[in-house]
Design an enzyme around this catalytic site. Structure first.
Site: not given
Ligand code: CTP
Length: 209
Positions: A18-21
């Site tokens: 995933g990512n930090r958005s």
């Protein structure tokens, strides 16, 4: 149509890439557009912001699901704002069972996901659609954003310097530069994401009417 949040690409039943958005910028855009009287579909890979009367929310997890949802909703849409942070790669295979810890290092093979914006460019119903992308950059900000605007065939791109902790992914505030093929259109100095959303929609509005 607004997309929001960071997609999650499963590795096994309990793990994902995933990512930090956080989805906050997309949520703000959806709300401000709704308040301005638009019919809004929010396609989100993040937690949606509670129930909002009149907001059509589509929950997705992966880049593939987000692409499918965008293509389903795009007919009849006038504006698409892709605020989502879409994964560029996903695990080449997803284990149906939880992977067990082993000794030593572990390599994960990744395959590219489709570029949702680039795929829309080829679609025939793209002509009537005003398309806005986001560029989350940490270096060569303007050059990278302008290249994305061209390569993805966008009408506008919203540049965001995610190397700055005060406006990084997940922050409550943002500061953006809005760019068209003619160059910088507007700079919105650091402020709340609702105010940034209002500024972005203010730039879009005269261009679609
Ligand atoms: N985007 C997309 N499909 C993808 C990746 C990104 O539609 N598979 C969209 C994003 O929603 C955003 C724009 O493309 O509006 C730019 O996303 P960004 O992550 O900044 O750029 P990438 O194209 O992924 O390039 P890079 O990661 O190399 O900067």
């Amino acid at each position: 149509m607004v997309t929001a949040g960071g997609t999650r690409e499963p590795i096994d039943p309990v793990r994902f890439l995933g990512n930090r958005s956080s989805g906050k910028m997309g949520n703000a855009l959806a709300h401000v557009a709704l308040e301005a009287g638009a019919d809004v579909t929010l396609i989100t890979a993040a937690e949606p912001p509670g129930t909002t009367p009149g907001l059509d929310v589509v929950r997705v997890e992966t880049a593939q699901e987000m692409g499918d949802a965008v293509r389903r909703s795009v007919r009849g849409a006038r504006i698409l704002i892709m605020a989502a942070a879409v994964a560029d790669y996903r695990p080449a295979s997803v284990s149906p069972v939880k992977l067990k810890k082993r000794r030593g290092t572990w390599s994960l093979e990744l395959e590219p996901t489709e570029d949702i914006l680039a795929s829309l460019r080829k679609a025939t119903d793209r002509r009537e659609l005003f398309v806005v992308g986001f560029a989350a950059e940490t270096s060569d900000l303007l050059e990278n954003a302008q290249a994305k605007l061209r390569q993805k065939g966008l009408d506008l791109i919203v540049l965001n310097d995610v190397s700055r902790p005060d406006i990084a992914m997940g922050a409550d505030e943002n500061e953006v530069t809005i760019i068209s093929s003619d160059g910088v259109v507007d700079v919105i100095p650091r402020t709340t994401k609702d105010a940034v959303a209002a500024g972005i929609l203010g730039v879009i509005r005269p261009r679609v009417s």
